[in-house]
Enzyme design. Structure first.
Site, short mmCIF file in Angstrom:
data_model
loop_
_atom_site.label_atom_id
_atom_site.label_comp_id
_atom_site.label_asym_id
_atom_site.label_seq_id
_atom_site.Cartn_x
_atom_site.Cartn_y
_atom_site.Cartn_z
N SER A 129 30.31 36.04 34.28
CA SER A 129 30.58 34.67 33.85
C SER A 129 31.65 34.62 32.76
O SER A 129 31.75 35.52 31.94
CB SER A 129 29.31 34.01 33.31
OG SER A 129 29.65 32.72 32.81
N LYS A 183 22.47 35.47 37.04
CA LYS A 183 23.69 34.64 37.08
C LYS A 183 23.39 33.27 37.68
O LYS A 183 23.94 32.25 37.25
CB LYS A 183 24.79 35.35 37.88
CG LYS A 183 26.06 34.53 38.06
CD LYS A 183 26.86 34.40 36.77
CE LYS A 183 27.88 33.29 36.73
NZ LYS A 183 28.94 33.29 37.69
N HIS A 186 21.86 31.25 35.04
CA HIS A 186 22.95 30.85 34.13
C HIS A 186 23.66 29.61 34.69
O HIS A 186 23.89 28.63 33.99
CB HIS A 186 23.93 32.03 33.97
CG HIS A 186 25.24 31.68 33.34
ND1 HIS A 186 26.23 30.97 34.01
CD2 HIS A 186 25.73 31.91 32.10
CE1 HIS A 186 27.26 30.79 33.20
NE2 HIS A 186 26.99 31.35 32.04
N ASN A 187 24.00 29.66 35.96
CA ASN A 187 24.75 28.55 36.55
C ASN A 187 23.90 27.29 36.64
O ASN A 187 24.42 26.18 36.50
CB ASN A 187 25.28 28.94 37.93
CG ASN A 187 26.49 29.86 37.81
OD1 ASN A 187 26.65 30.56 36.81
ND2 ASN A 187 27.34 29.89 38.82
N GLU A 190 24.09 25.79 33.36
CA GLU A 190 25.46 25.25 33.23
C GLU A 190 25.56 23.86 33.89
O GLU A 190 26.10 22.92 33.32
CB GLU A 190 26.41 26.25 33.89
CG GLU A 190 27.86 25.85 33.96
CD GLU A 190 28.68 26.87 34.78
OE1 GLU A 190 28.59 28.08 34.52
OE2 GLU A 190 29.40 26.44 35.69
N1 LIG Z 1 36.62 31.18 39.52
C1 LIG Z 1 35.64 31.36 38.64
O1 LIG Z 1 35.62 30.79 37.54
C2 LIG Z 1 34.53 32.34 38.94
C3 LIG Z 1 33.66 32.73 37.92
C4 LIG Z 1 32.67 33.67 38.19
C5 LIG Z 1 32.54 34.18 39.46
N2 LIG Z 1 33.39 33.77 40.45
C6 LIG Z 1 33.21 34.36 41.78
O2 LIG Z 1 34.14 35.44 41.92
C7 LIG Z 1 34.53 35.55 43.30
C8 LIG Z 1 36.04 35.43 43.38
O3 LIG Z 1 36.40 34.16 42.92
P1 LIG Z 1 37.90 33.62 42.76
O4 LIG Z 1 37.79 32.33 42.03
O5 LIG Z 1 38.75 34.68 42.21
O6 LIG Z 1 38.47 33.35 44.21
P2 LIG Z 1 37.84 32.92 45.60
O7 LIG Z 1 38.65 31.82 46.14
O8 LIG Z 1 36.41 32.68 45.53
O9 LIG Z 1 38.07 34.25 46.46
C9 LIG Z 1 39.31 34.59 46.80
C10 LIG Z 1 39.40 36.04 47.21
O10 LIG Z 1 38.50 36.36 48.29
C11 LIG Z 1 39.27 36.95 49.35
N3 LIG Z 1 38.64 36.73 50.65
C12 LIG Z 1 38.14 35.58 51.14
N4 LIG Z 1 37.62 35.81 52.37
C13 LIG Z 1 37.82 37.12 52.66
C14 LIG Z 1 37.48 37.94 53.75
N5 LIG Z 1 36.84 37.46 54.82
N6 LIG Z 1 37.84 39.25 53.71
C15 LIG Z 1 38.46 39.73 52.63
N7 LIG Z 1 38.80 39.01 51.55
C16 LIG Z 1 38.47 37.72 51.56
C17 LIG Z 1 40.62 36.26 49.23
O11 LIG Z 1 41.59 36.98 49.93
P3 LIG Z 1 42.91 36.22 50.52
O12 LIG Z 1 43.88 36.17 49.40
O13 LIG Z 1 43.34 37.11 51.61
O14 LIG Z 1 42.48 34.89 51.01
C18 LIG Z 1 40.81 36.30 47.71
O15 LIG Z 1 41.20 37.54 47.25
C19 LIG Z 1 33.78 34.43 44.04
O16 LIG Z 1 32.57 34.92 44.55
C20 LIG Z 1 33.49 33.43 42.95
O17 LIG Z 1 32.40 32.61 43.24
C21 LIG Z 1 34.39 32.88 40.21
#
Ligand SMILES: NC(=O)c1ccc[n+]([C@@H]2O[C@H](COP(=O)([O-])OP(=O)(O)OC[C@H]3O[C@@H](n4cnc5c(N)ncnc54)[C@H](OP(=O)(O)O)[C@@H]3O)[C@@H](O)[C@H]2O)c1
Length: 466
Positions: A129, A183, A186-187, A190
């Site tokens: 987080s 987590k 936590h959410n 939130e």
């Molecule tokens: N954003 C936040 O504030 C936050 C905070 C905590 C946790 N998270 C979690 O962290 C994770 C990543 O989040 P994010 O915000 O960085 O971006 P995201 O939009 O959730 O994920 C994007 C990433 O996933 C890849 N992806 C999607 N489908 C795929 C598949 N079938 N095979 C391989 N790769 C795939 C994408 O690759 P491509 O570039 O090829 O599409 C990209 O690298 C998520 O689970 C999210 O919920 C996010």
């Protein structure tokens, strides 16, 4: 040749920031992304000149890592994680470590942990987080899964975590999906706090007549005291920001439909499955859904500011209501943690310890509740609740004033109201569940317990003499 220390798979917002964070802590990092252009862009941009090596071939990415390999996933939760894990597993060796840092459902992590253990791959599910800034500078990290892998991972990727008073915001919560369970709680908290803040904003804006910027300033002031929190600080900044294109507060140009990715709903589902009452979290999830029901929304005439004539009093009432609702949102989260702790075997206070910095719900209240839970023996929810009862009693008159005046002005306050009913129920010596039990027995023969005798009873409720 020595391999690279850690691999990061997934270069979305979080993966990129986390890779940079790891590098800044002295680790060498390999990165890979499904879409190769993103890897190239990252290497030519933010990662330029850093000890970060990018790969467009997955096998080469895997082969570049030192043994046992440690691969951190930051990919979209759900099926994508299964697909990536399956592909990687064929390239890994026994003892290698896969660390899912996305927002996966804890049951998925339970399953992945069991499946991968059977194949000799060590799996960790980690709740991370802090958003993009946290991932870059120091997030809060909630680990679950293989304990030996945790020891190794804590020493490597754990270096990236936030620190609060010399204590790293990293902990191990148990096998399988324990980290992702924490987590999800936590959410859930939130969601509840964000809804409570939004209700107060609505009241001060539409009810009391302050401007968005003025509400922002009020929040900034509150954030210097008992209500100090990252979320209130974020709200203050959002409210005060002026859109450079239009010269208007940007917040007023945002469509009033809230989106969600599912973690709040998962918290509510977990609460229901585990028999925990978490009405404020549920109200927050529900209200987000309601905001999207455009075709059902039929605006009535607003009643205007006729309840509180005194702006100062209205602001004070709103502040006290927000404090009460926030406190009770944490209590509901703690009771959910307590239920999860029975399955996973963690200490509830450990979650509060790692939530003191780096994460989205960090606040003065978390710091105080952590102190209370780490010092006082007993059932965590009861300990925390006993601690805040005197405060809530003091807040009660103004909390009621806020809710009543908002309702009179037709301003909805579902989170604040749910917190109030939660509190009133918990402070009632006798609840009307006796009538519910009576009606259940009347139509379904479900039986009931009595206050004056042991055992279960059934009545014909006078039918035999009719
Ligand atoms: N954003 C936040 O504030 C936050 C905070 C905590 C946790 N998270 C979690 O962290 C994770 C990543 O989040 P994010 O915000 O960085 O971006 P995201 O939009 O959730 O994920 C994007 C990433 O996933 C890849 N992806 C999607 N489908 C795929 C598949 N079938 N095979 C391989 N790769 C795939 C994408 O690759 P491509 O570039 O090829 O599409 C990209 O690298 C998520 O689970 C999210 O919920 C996010």
């Amino acid at each position: 040749m020595n391999g690279l220390d850690v691999g990061v798979y997934g270069l979305g917002v979080m993966g990129e920031a986390f890779a940079l964070n790891l590098e800044s802590r002295g680790l060498t990092v390999a990165v890979y992304n499904r879409t190769a252009e993103k890897t190239t862009q990252f290497l030519q941009g933010k990662a330029k000149g850093k000890r970060i090596q990018g790969f467009t071939d997955l096998k080469e990415f895997v082969d570049s890592l030192s043994r046992p390999r440690m691969i951190v996933l930051f990919v979209k939760a759900g099926k994508p994680v299964d697909e990536v894990v399956e592909t990687l597993t064929h390239m890994l060796e026994k003892g290698d470590i896969i660390i899912d840092c996305g927002n996966s459902h804890y049951r998925d992590s339970d399953r992945r942990f069991a499946e991968l253990s059977g194949r000799g791959i060590r799996f960790l599910g980690v709740g991370v987080s802090g958003g993009e800034e946290g991932a870059l500078k120091g997030p809060s990290m909630m680990f679950g899964g293989d304990f030996s892998a945790y020891i190794e991972a804590e020493n490597k990727i754990g270096r990236a975590a936030a620190v609060f008073e010399n204590s790293k915001c990293v902990s191990y919560f148990g096998e399988g999906g324990a980290g992702h369970f924490v987590k999800i709680v936590h959410n859930g908290i939130e969601y509840a706090i964000m809804q409570a803040i939004a209700e107060v904003y609505d009241y001060l804006l539409r009810g009391v007549g302050l401007s968005s910027g003025e509400v922002g300033s009020v929040f900034e002031e509150w954030g210097k005291g008992v209500l100090r929190s990252f979320l209130l600080e974020a709200a203050a900044r959002v409210l005060r920001y002026i859109d450079p294109e239009t010269g208007k507060p940007l917040v007023e140009l945002i469509l009033d439909e809230a989106e969600q990715k599912g973690t709040g709903r998962w918290a509510v589902e977990a609460a229901m499955e585990l028999g925990v009452s978490a009405p404020t979290i549920a109200a927050a999830v529900d209200e987000r859904t309601l905001t999207t029901l455009r075709t059902l929304r039929r605006p009535a005439q607003e009643a205007g500011f006729n309840g509180d004539r005194n702006v100062g009093e209205a602001v004070e009432a709103a502040k006290n209501s927000l404090l009460a609702t926030t406190l009770l949102s944490y209590i509901q989260g703690i009771s959910l943690l307590q239920a999860g702790a029975r399955n996973y075997g963690f200490r509830v206070s450990e979650a509060l310890r790692v939530w003191r910095a780096g994460c989205i719900i960090r606040s003065r209240i978390v710091e105080e509740l952590y102190k209370e839970l780490s010092w006082t023996p007993g059932e965590p929810t009861a300990v925390a609740f006993d601690k805040i009862i005197p405060q809530l009693e003091e807040l009660m008159p103004q909390w009621l004033q806020f809710i009543t005046n908002a309702s009179r002005m037709r301003i909805p306050t579902p989170a604040s109201m749910s917190a109030l009913s939660y509190y009133l129920s918990l402070r009632s010596d006798r609840l009307p569940a006796n009538l519910i039990q009576g009606i259940r027995d009347y139509f379904g023969g479900h039986m009931f317990k009595r206050v004056d005798r042991e055992g279960y009873f059934h009545s014909d409720w006078g039918r035999s003499s009719e």
